[in-house]
Write a protein that holds these residues in place. Structure first.
Motif, PDB file in Angstrom:
ATOM      1  N   ARG A  59      -6.925   2.762   7.271  1.00 55.17           N
ATOM      2  CA  ARG A  59      -8.350   2.531   6.994  1.00 55.17           C
ATOM      3  C   ARG A  59      -8.591   1.361   6.067  1.00 55.17           C
ATOM      4  O   ARG A  59      -9.582   0.648   6.214  1.00 55.17           O
ATOM      5  N   ARG A  60      -7.705   1.134   5.105  1.00 53.07           N
ATOM      6  CA  ARG A  60      -7.949   0.117   4.081  1.00 53.07           C
ATOM      7  C   ARG A  60      -7.205  -1.198   4.323  1.00 53.07           C
ATOM      8  O   ARG A  60      -7.569  -2.230   3.761  1.00 53.07           O
ATOM      9  N   PRO A  99      -9.344  -3.252   8.534  1.00 53.85           N
ATOM     10  CA  PRO A  99     -10.109  -4.416   8.049  1.00 53.85           C
ATOM     11  C   PRO A  99      -9.534  -5.749   8.510  1.00 53.85           C
ATOM     12  O   PRO A  99     -10.293  -6.693   8.781  1.00 53.85           O
ATOM     13  N   ALA A 136       0.828  -1.211   0.000  1.00 51.89           N
ATOM     14  CA  ALA A 136       0.000   0.000   0.000  1.00 51.89           C
ATOM     15  C   ALA A 136       0.858   1.256   0.000  1.00 51.89           C
ATOM     16  O   ALA A 136       0.548   2.235  -0.697  1.00 51.89           O
ATOM     17  N   GLU A 141      -4.767   6.183   4.888  1.00 57.54           N
ATOM     18  CA  GLU A 141      -5.335   5.211   3.952  1.00 57.54           C
ATOM     19  C   GLU A 141      -4.870   3.795   4.278  1.00 57.54           C
ATOM     20  O   GLU A 141      -5.652   2.842   4.171  1.00 57.54           O
ATOM     21  N   ALA A 193      -0.160   5.110  -0.974  1.00 57.11           N
ATOM     22  CA  ALA A 193      -1.198   5.320   0.032  1.00 57.11           C
ATOM     23  C   ALA A 193      -0.627   6.093   1.217  1.00 57.11           C
ATOM     24  O   ALA A 193       0.517   5.874   1.634  1.00 57.11           O
TER      25      ALA A 193
END
Length: 327
Positions: A236-237, A241, A224, A233, A229
């Motif tokens: 969050r991504r 998760p 990422a 980000e 990113a």
């Protein structure tokens, strides 16, 4: 030639049927898997059985007593009233006042503990290896203190009638009243109760979240970052998760525990100034007023509330705790 085509068609149909979303996958368990399952039940079974007996008896007794009009001062006047105790409890404004206080304390403490616990988990996760053990040990000190002892410590720190020193520490704050009696009003009392809860149990949340951080694949974070990113980000991504199962367990456990808060309120205010939670209301009704039937009804309603909260969390997070993956 037609036979070859038919064979290919049948093979294609079997392949498609196998990979259909609605196709049921039945994977037979191996002998080793069955043996591990039996070993797991042999190791955990005795403890599970004892815990079940210890838990079911008081629940069953409370449910039984809640169906009777029973006072310890007149045990011979016991009478079966079915759900009359529940009607009285649910129609009492004191019950809903206690429910509101319990929900407020639960929501605020869990949110604060989740935020602070996640920050502490990040610090421990990214700390220098030589300091990780020291950091984890130091952070567990508040959680290792008995709740009653911690509650008394917080009470004496804020109670001006017992020489509380917090007011002196805050004397430099402009406009702060050094004669403030924290336990004289509902708002300030709840502030102290919530702070004591957050201080005591944030380490528990941080350790659960730390285990979730350890499960986040490092290559995903690196990929990422390579793709450009930002830190938010990535958080969050990628990180959040993959931590969903750990977050769910931490929030669920703390919510159920916070909803049953008793010690801090009992020691600091005794339920005065509208700070009485459901657990304390059940205690005061059963032990203080000796109304065993009504107190048992409150306890059963508290237990049902905990079950509803657990069901909502498990359904809402949609996490398979057995695999630790999102469903």
């Amino acid at each position: 030639m037609s036979t070859v085509r038919e064979t290919r068609t049948e093979s294609t149909e079997r392949h498609e049927a196998k990979h259909r979303p609605d196709a049921k996958k039945k994977t037979p368990r191996s002998a080793r898997s069955r043996a591990e399952g039996r070993l797991g039940w042999m190791l955990a079974g005795p403890a599970f059985g004892i815990m079940l007996l210890v838990t079911l008896y008081p629940i069953g007794q409370a449910l039984f007593d809640s169906l009777f009009s029973l006072r310890l001062t007149a045990p011979d006047e016991r009478s079966f009233v079915l759900f009359e105790n529940y009607r009285v409890v649910l129609g009492d404004p004191a019950f809903w006042q206690s429910m509101g206080v319990t929900l407020f304390i639960t929501v605020v403490t869990v949110v604060l503990e989740l935020l602070f616990g996640f920050l502490l988990a990040l610090v421990m996760h990214r700390a220098i290896k030589k300091l990780r053990g020291l950091a984890r040990t130091a952070i567990l000190v508040p959680y290792g203190i008995i709740t009653v002892v911690a509650a008394f410590a917080w009470f004496y720190a804020f109670d001006i009638n017992s020489g509380g020193y917090v007011n002196n520490w805050l004397s430099w704050v402009p406009g702060f009243d050094t004669e403030l009696n924290w336990f004289a009003e509902q708002g300030t009392s709840l502030v102290v109760i919530i702070f004591s809860e957050v201080w005591k149990t944030t380490p528990f949340i941080s350790l659960l979240l730390l285990s979730g951080l350890a499960q986040v694949p490092g290559d995903l974070e690196e990929a990422a970052k390579v793709d450009g990113a930002t830190g938010w980000e990535v958080m969050r991504r990628v990180i959040l998760p993959n931590m969903k199962a750990a977050i769910m367990v931490a929030v669920l456990f703390r919510t159920l525990e916070a909803f049953r808060i008793f010690d801090n309120i009992y020691i600091m205010t005794g339920g005065a100034n509208d700070t009485e939670a459901l657990s304390l209301l059940a205690y005061n009704t059963s032990i203080g007023r000796l109304e065993i039937g009504l107190g048992s009804a409150i306890s059963v309603l508290l237990f049902l509330s905990v079950l509803i909260i657990a069901a909502i969390f498990i359904k809402g997070f949609k996490v398979d705790l057995a695999t630790g993956r999102n469903s």
